[in-house]
Design an enzyme around this catalytic site. Sequence first.
Site, mmCIF file in Angstrom:
data_model
loop_
_atom_site.group_PDB
_atom_site.id
_atom_site.type_symbol
_atom_site.label_atom_id
_atom_site.label_comp_id
_atom_site.label_asym_id
_atom_site.label_seq_id
_atom_site.Cartn_x
_atom_site.Cartn_y
_atom_site.Cartn_z
ATOM 1 N N ASP A 47 -12.401 6.549 -0.767
ATOM 2 C CA ASP A 47 -12.402 5.150 -0.356
ATOM 3 C C ASP A 47 -11.014 4.577 -0.632
ATOM 4 O O ASP A 47 -10.233 5.161 -1.399
ATOM 5 C CB ASP A 47 -13.476 4.377 -1.124
ATOM 6 C CG ASP A 47 -13.824 3.030 -0.506
ATOM 7 O OD1 ASP A 47 -13.251 2.687 0.549
ATOM 8 O OD2 ASP A 47 -14.667 2.326 -1.091
ATOM 9 N N HIS A 48 -10.728 3.442 -0.009
ATOM 10 C CA HIS A 48 -9.466 2.756 -0.243
ATOM 11 C C HIS A 48 -9.687 1.643 -1.264
ATOM 12 O O HIS A 48 -10.296 0.617 -0.951
ATOM 13 C CB HIS A 48 -8.912 2.170 1.056
ATOM 14 C CG HIS A 48 -8.309 3.186 1.964
ATOM 15 N ND1 HIS A 48 -8.543 3.204 3.327
ATOM 16 C CD2 HIS A 48 -7.478 4.226 1.714
ATOM 17 C CE1 HIS A 48 -7.885 4.210 3.868
ATOM 18 N NE2 HIS A 48 -7.226 4.843 2.905
ATOM 19 N N TYR A 100 -13.912 -1.178 1.402
ATOM 20 C CA TYR A 100 -15.081 -0.749 2.158
ATOM 21 C C TYR A 100 -14.766 0.298 3.218
ATOM 22 O O TYR A 100 -15.152 0.172 4.374
ATOM 23 C CB TYR A 100 -15.795 -1.948 2.795
ATOM 24 C CG TYR A 100 -15.838 -3.166 1.913
ATOM 25 C CD1 TYR A 100 -16.318 -3.079 0.603
ATOM 26 C CD2 TYR A 100 -15.371 -4.399 2.352
ATOM 27 C CE1 TYR A 100 -16.346 -4.188 -0.221
ATOM 28 C CE2 TYR A 100 -15.403 -5.517 1.535
ATOM 29 C CZ TYR A 100 -15.890 -5.408 0.246
ATOM 30 O OH TYR A 100 -15.910 -6.510 -0.580
ATOM 31 N N HIS A 101 -14.090 1.371 2.791
ATOM 32 C CA HIS A 101 -13.795 2.490 3.675
ATOM 33 C C HIS A 101 -14.375 3.804 3.137
ATOM 34 O O HIS A 101 -13.684 4.821 3.115
ATOM 35 C CB HIS A 101 -12.276 2.651 3.842
ATOM 36 C CG HIS A 101 -11.602 1.496 4.498
ATOM 37 N ND1 HIS A 101 -10.226 1.312 4.454
ATOM 38 C CD2 HIS A 101 -12.086 0.458 5.228
ATOM 39 C CE1 HIS A 101 -9.910 0.207 5.114
ATOM 40 N NE2 HIS A 101 -11.026 -0.326 5.584
ATOM 41 N N PRO A 102 -15.638 3.836 2.701
ATOM 42 C CA PRO A 102 -16.170 5.092 2.170
ATOM 43 C C PRO A 102 -16.272 6.153 3.256
ATOM 44 O O PRO A 102 -16.636 5.870 4.394
ATOM 45 C CB PRO A 102 -17.563 4.695 1.659
ATOM 46 C CG PRO A 102 -17.948 3.514 2.492
ATOM 47 C CD PRO A 102 -16.654 2.770 2.732
#
Length: 540
Positions: free
Chosen positions: A296-297, A471-473
């Site tokens: 994630d980021h 919110y980049h899982p």
Amino acid sequence: MQADLLHDFIVVGAGSAGSIVASRLSEDGKYSVLLLEAGGWDRNPWIHIPLGVGKTITNKKVNWAFQTEPVPHLGGRSVYLACGKVVGGSGAINGMVHVRGQREDFDGWQEAGCTGWGWGDVLPYFRRSEDHYLGDTPLHGKGGPVSVTKSRTPSVLCDHFIAAGINAGLERNDDFNGENQDGIGVYDHTVRRGLRSNSAIGALRAARRRPNLRVETGAHVERILFDGSTAVGVAYRDAGGNPRRARASREVVLCSGALNTPKLLMLSGVGPPAHLQAHDIRVVSQNEEVGRNLQDHLAIRVVCKTRDPITVNDELRSWWRRLLMGARFVFQRQGPLTFASAHAGMFFRTRESEPRVDAQAFLMPFSVPGIGQYPHPFSAFTVSVTQSWPSSRGRVELRDANPLTPPAIHPNHLATEEDRQFFVRAIRKVREVLATSPMDGMVAEEYLPGKAVTTDEQILDYVRNRSNTIYHPCGTCRMGSDPGSVVDPALRVRGVKGLRIADASIMPRITSGNINATCLMIGEKAADLILATHADHSAA
């Protein structure tokens, strides 16, 4: 229980990729398609108003609103994870910043064994997914389901931020999705005429009128049905909570995202055997990597107060400016209500030894005390910075065998020294740009982390205490050619038949930028892979 529904294909999840997969599979009328979505239709008006992100990012009516397990290297904090639970998925609640990543990201996938996923292979699918403001060019597409534009009325902060970046040594970049990603400029947005654009709006809205496509909302899929090791359908609860079963004569396609897809696989008996047996789940197929490789980021904010009232904070603090803002949106589709989350941004190297850019920053013309909260009562903007390729890896696991129980999410942020030192360098670089003319003339003071935070350890403490995911899982059902991978390069789940995955979970390594554009590409490519398989079978 009602009789089983029978379709050629079942698609689970109407998000960025799933909406495209269902639309493409039903396009020529040859196949019947059932699309199951746990959330409802995207009728909430704040979904469609770009600035409405602040209203939907924590709204459990359109959002799974996950919380992670305590993160050891974030001081034991649990981190909030927004995830769309609505037609459109996370593409209905995201910040609308459209970034593909670097060509090296996808060439790296290919080198890691993902044959057919190099830059030259995926570019046609990026192009096919978009209706780009530049039209039909070698790098961009026209007529696709998702509109890609520049802001009609960018914040006045943008020009100053870009000029300061150039004065600090960055190159101007007018197209982060062009030949090169590095530099400073204005982001592309998934906005059409002042309203949100996504694959549900651009592809699914028209496709749902087809007689061979059935879309069922409020449908919570509980497990995949297997006949031996062949996926033959799904069991789910409908909007009324009633048990239902649907059968697929050809394939089941999971598009539930990097958190829910591995959860559904494990509930269905596909995953690490010891973990499944601990929850009394019968093992259908062993795969130790289901739920692993979570990436994630993580991002950290620098918040600055401005000398003049030029931010969205000021617009929302004044009743007459709010009235004007509403009028501009209603009559002109312009103004702050059309703002995506970030206007300008930069991709940069945090040190000269980096072979390519390793950091991304977002200029947001507002500031908030916390996620989903009302802006600060003073004039301020935010620059958020994130690491392109974190080296830390986490995992997703089951808490129990109840399909309604959220997954146990262990993101493992900042687990490596490499990741921790990155943020120290990145904040120093952001501060350097903000202290450069003409940006320095607009800043009254740094509010966060504040001028007292100067040493490496102080900066790192600030990151541990105040960082959040953006919110980049992804990565939890890794694609590869090795036997340990969860899916092969055709997106078929290893160890079983009739089951594919098409969402962010298949990404072997996170891309250097917002991942929604990549999810759209995955949906387009997955549809072609599936249709090619069944065209071959039909011909045979």
